[in-house]
Every structure is written in C-alpha cells, then in structure tokens.
Write an enzyme that holds these catalytic residues in place. Structure first.
Site, mmCIF file in Angstrom:
data_model
loop_
_atom_site.group_PDB
_atom_site.id
_atom_site.type_symbol
_atom_site.label_atom_id
_atom_site.label_comp_id
_atom_site.label_asym_id
_atom_site.label_seq_id
_atom_site.Cartn_x
_atom_site.Cartn_y
_atom_site.Cartn_z
ATOM 1 N N HIS A 57 85.971 49.666 98.833
ATOM 2 C CA HIS A 57 84.989 48.575 98.809
ATOM 3 C C HIS A 57 83.647 49.167 98.355
ATOM 4 O O HIS A 57 82.693 49.264 99.138
ATOM 5 C CB HIS A 57 84.896 47.954 100.203
ATOM 6 C CG HIS A 57 84.282 46.577 100.231
ATOM 7 N ND1 HIS A 57 83.806 45.947 99.096
ATOM 8 C CD2 HIS A 57 84.067 45.714 101.270
ATOM 9 C CE1 HIS A 57 83.321 44.757 99.437
ATOM 10 N NE2 HIS A 57 83.469 44.598 100.731
ATOM 11 N N CYS A 115 80.402 45.983 108.009
ATOM 12 C CA CYS A 115 80.409 45.241 106.743
ATOM 13 C C CYS A 115 80.543 43.733 106.956
ATOM 14 O O CYS A 115 80.183 42.960 106.079
ATOM 15 C CB CYS A 115 81.511 45.766 105.828
ATOM 16 S SG CYS A 115 83.179 45.459 106.446
ATOM 17 N N ASP A 148 84.908 48.860 111.417
ATOM 18 C CA ASP A 148 85.405 47.723 110.629
ATOM 19 C C ASP A 148 86.576 47.111 111.399
ATOM 20 O O ASP A 148 87.072 47.712 112.367
ATOM 21 C CB ASP A 148 85.842 48.222 109.231
ATOM 22 C CG ASP A 148 86.236 47.078 108.288
ATOM 23 O OD1 ASP A 148 85.839 45.918 108.546
ATOM 24 O OD2 ASP A 148 86.938 47.343 107.303
ATOM 25 N N GLN A 202 80.184 47.226 98.840
ATOM 26 C CA GLN A 202 79.732 47.207 100.225
ATOM 27 C C GLN A 202 79.056 48.522 100.583
ATOM 28 O O GLN A 202 77.986 48.542 101.201
ATOM 29 C CB GLN A 202 80.928 46.971 101.167
ATOM 30 C CG GLN A 202 80.572 47.015 102.645
ATOM 31 C CD GLN A 202 79.710 45.838 103.064
ATOM 32 O OE1 GLN A 202 80.062 44.689 102.812
ATOM 33 N NE2 GLN A 202 78.583 46.091 103.718
ATOM 34 N N ARG A 233 73.687 43.564 100.199
ATOM 35 C CA ARG A 233 74.766 43.324 99.224
ATOM 36 C C ARG A 233 74.181 42.704 97.962
ATOM 37 O O ARG A 233 74.526 43.060 96.837
ATOM 38 C CB ARG A 233 75.825 42.365 99.811
ATOM 39 C CG ARG A 233 76.614 42.904 100.973
ATOM 40 C CD ARG A 233 77.541 44.039 100.583
ATOM 41 N NE ARG A 233 78.455 43.702 99.506
ATOM 42 C CZ ARG A 233 79.620 43.048 99.651
ATOM 43 N NH1 ARG A 233 80.026 42.683 100.854
ATOM 44 N NH2 ARG A 233 80.416 42.782 98.628
ATOM 45 N N ARG A 277 88.211 40.849 93.276
ATOM 46 C CA ARG A 277 88.650 41.198 94.640
ATOM 47 C C ARG A 277 90.145 40.963 94.688
ATOM 48 O O ARG A 277 90.623 39.844 94.469
ATOM 49 C CB ARG A 277 87.939 40.322 95.672
ATOM 50 C CG ARG A 277 88.587 40.407 97.039
ATOM 51 C CD ARG A 277 87.772 39.795 98.145
ATOM 52 N NE ARG A 277 86.636 40.646 98.469
ATOM 53 C CZ ARG A 277 85.930 40.547 99.603
ATOM 54 N NH1 ARG A 277 86.234 39.642 100.507
ATOM 55 N NH2 ARG A 277 84.916 41.360 99.816
HETATM 56 N N1 CP Z 1 81.752 42.458 103.712
HETATM 57 C C1 CP Z 1 82.353 41.649 102.837
HETATM 58 O O1 CP Z 1 82.833 42.065 101.752
HETATM 59 O O2 CP Z 1 82.369 40.336 103.200
HETATM 60 P P1 CP Z 1 83.187 39.145 102.543
HETATM 61 O O3 CP Z 1 84.646 39.434 102.799
HETATM 62 O O4 CP Z 1 82.703 37.927 103.241
HETATM 63 O O5 CP Z 1 82.929 39.120 101.070
HETATM 64 N N1 NVA Z 2 88.614 46.011 105.749
HETATM 65 C C1 NVA Z 2 88.254 44.630 105.585
HETATM 66 C C2 NVA Z 2 86.916 44.508 104.929
HETATM 67 C C3 NVA Z 2 86.433 43.120 104.738
HETATM 68 C C4 NVA Z 2 85.122 43.039 104.025
HETATM 69 C C5 NVA Z 2 89.314 43.915 104.785
HETATM 70 O O1 NVA Z 2 89.785 44.485 103.777
HETATM 71 O O2 NVA Z 2 89.687 42.804 105.131
#
Ligand code: CP
Ligand code: NVA
Length: 301
Positions: free
Chosen positions: A129, A259, A219, A132, A287, A102
């Site tokens: 993502h 998400c 989101d 997700q 997930r 990530r």
């Molecule tokens: N939706 C998602 O990726 O959650 P986290 O940021 O908690 O991993």
């Molecule tokens: N768009 C958000 C998604 C988090 C799971 C971010 O990147 O923070």
C-alpha cells in the site's frame, strides 16, 4: 520515476522529493494558493475492492490539480468479465494520462505498467500500500520533524501495510521493528530487503517490539479479501493489540498511526485510538497531499 508500483522500486531521494512536494501542496491548499498542475489530464481509477479514503482523496486531489478523475468500478469494466489486463492497459493508455488501481494481485498492477504506456499508481494490493505509507511518512516527519534516530514499530498482521511500512521506514533511515505471529509474517521479498538494509527486527512479542518506539503502527487483523479467515485470524492475533501496555513500553510522546478503517478493541483499544486521534486523522488527511504529489511527479513533470 515512471510509476508507483511499490516502495521497493523507489530510492530514498525519490521518496523525500515526493514528501517535500506533498508538504508544499498542503501549504498551498491551506493558503488557497491554486496549483492546477494537471490541467487537461485524466486519471482512471480502477477499484476491485472497497475504499473510502483512497477513492475520495484521489478523486478530489485530481480535481484540485485541475484534472479529471474517472471512477472505474471493476464490476462495470470488461476487466471484470475477463478482458485481459494486457488489452485493458493498451486501450486505457490511449485515453488517459494515468491509472490508479486497487486490486488483489500485485502482478496485475505490474502488468498494467508493463503493457500500458502511461503512469500506473498502486492504490493497494495484497502485497503493498505505497500511497498510504507515503502519507504515513509525511505525517511522521510533520510531527517529529525528521526521520533520523526514530524507531518505527508495527504490531499485527504481516500484510500489505506491514510490507510497505518496513520498506518505507527503512528507506528513509528509521529503524523498524515488527511483531507478527508465526504464519502471518511479512512478505519474503520485504524480509530479504530488510535483512540486506539492516536496522530491522522481527519478533512474535509485541511488547518487545514496542520498546523505545517513537511511532507505533497497527492495521486490521482481517484484510479485504480474507473475510473467510476471520475466526482463525482473531485467534492468531489475540495479544497483538495496541493498548496501554504497549504505549508504556514505547517512548514517552510516541505517536500512533493507523491507515484506517480501524476495529476498536481488536487491533487497537478505543482509549489509545482516541488519545491519538489527532495524529491518525492528520495521517488520513495527508493521503490527499501525498497522492497529489505522486500524481504531479508522474503525470505533470
Ligand atoms: N487507508 C485506506 O486505504 O483506506 P480506504 O480503504 O478507505 O481507501
Ligand atoms: N490491510 C488492509 C488495509 C486497508 C486500507 C486491507 O488490505 O484491507
């Protein structure tokens, strides 16, 4: 399929195969049927941003598959002190059987795949993502039984979630509408794909996008790494809220997906969120199953 870097790289068949395996793994877990398909394998999990769901679902998923997950905070790795990704990739490839990362730039994930020799899984970048959205597609199919004839609608920031939802939704055969304000549109590569594919509409009018939708997504307005832009974003996204009015425009019985984490009374009202909590938390659970399917496909077969 060697990696999961972005959904643009996957065919419809590859996505459906992951979803089918995810359904099977979910069934097996529910019935306490062991599936230790990654016995003796190790997954490194590199996090340059915060996470609740991604970390816990990958870590526990790897454990359930009989493998060994390693949580690697970028603050503690040499990568956080400037060791090049090319070198990190080549070193970690000699210890591990797969890496989940990530981070901010999509290029970093693509470079890990380019220089390493083990499967790389994108656990979120600024661009996309994919994990997700595989879970999201799994959830839609679980509640609606099929994708054909369904309309997916996304309301809000044209961010990583929007990019992956548009690609994933179109690839499995749904029509997709998105409502994003000027200046916050999805990525050009995604819009180019959508235009070529067909079945996609982009507008700056949320109510228009929501008409006849079978599933509504939203989101956060401010993603991780954009905290300094919060005030400007709050102004830009006023009116881009999933609320009763949006739900009235959608099909009767439309699902709502998020998400998470969610900011109530910003991108979604408390009322709509709680009315659709069963779908949203099934999405969060999925997930686990979807990512286990990805790991088995990439590291076990
Ligand atoms: N939706 C998602 O990726 O959650 P986290 O940021 O908690 O991993
Ligand atoms: N768009 C958000 C998604 C988090 C799971 C971010 O990147 O923070």
């Amino acid at each position: 399929m060697k990696h999961l870097l972005k959904l643009l790289d996957l065919s419809k068949d590859e996505i459906i195969e992951i979803l089918d395996l995810a359904d099977q793994l979910k069934y097996e877990r529910k019935h306490s049927i062991p599936h230790r398909k990654l016995e003796g394998k190790s997954l490194g999990m590199i996090f340059q941003k915060a996470s609740t769901r991604t970390r816990v679902s990958f870590e526990t998923g790897m454990y359930q598959l009989g493998g060994h997950p390693l949580f690697l905070s970028a603050n503690d790795l040499q990568i956080g002190r400037g060791e090049p990704v090319q070198d990190t990739a080549r070193v970690l490839s000699r210890y591990l059987d797969g890496i989940m990362i990530r981070t901010f730039e999509q290029k970093e994930v693509e470079d890990l795949a380019k220089y390493g020799s083990i499967p790389i899984i994108n656990g979120l970048t600024d661009f996309c993502h994919p994990c997700q959205v595989l879970a999201d597609l799994m959830t839609i199919r679980e509640f609606k039984q099929q994708f054909d004839g369904l309309k997916m609608c996304y309301i809000g920031d044209g961010n990583n979630m929007a990019n992956s939802l548009i690609v994933g939704g179109l690839k499995v055969g749904m029509t997709v509408s998105a409502a994003c304000p000027e200046g916050y549109r999805p990525d050009k590569a995604v819009l180019d794909f959508a235009e070529k594919n067909g079945g996609f509409t982009l507008t700056d009018k949320p109510l228009e996008a929501a008409v006849d939708a079978d599933v509504i997504f939203t989101d956060v307005w401010t993603s991780m790494g954009q905290e300094a832009e919060r005030a400007a974003r709050e102004a830009a996204f006023k009116g881009y809220q999933v609320n009763d009015e949006i739900m009235a425009a959608a099909h009767e019985g439309a699902m709502v997906q998020h998400c998470l984490p969610a900011h109530r009374e910003e991108e979604i009202t408390e009322k709509v969120f709680e009315a659709h909590a069963a779908e949203i938390f099934e999405e969060a659970e999925n997930r686990l199953h979807a990512q286990k399917a990805v790991m088995v496909k990439l590291m076990g077969e």
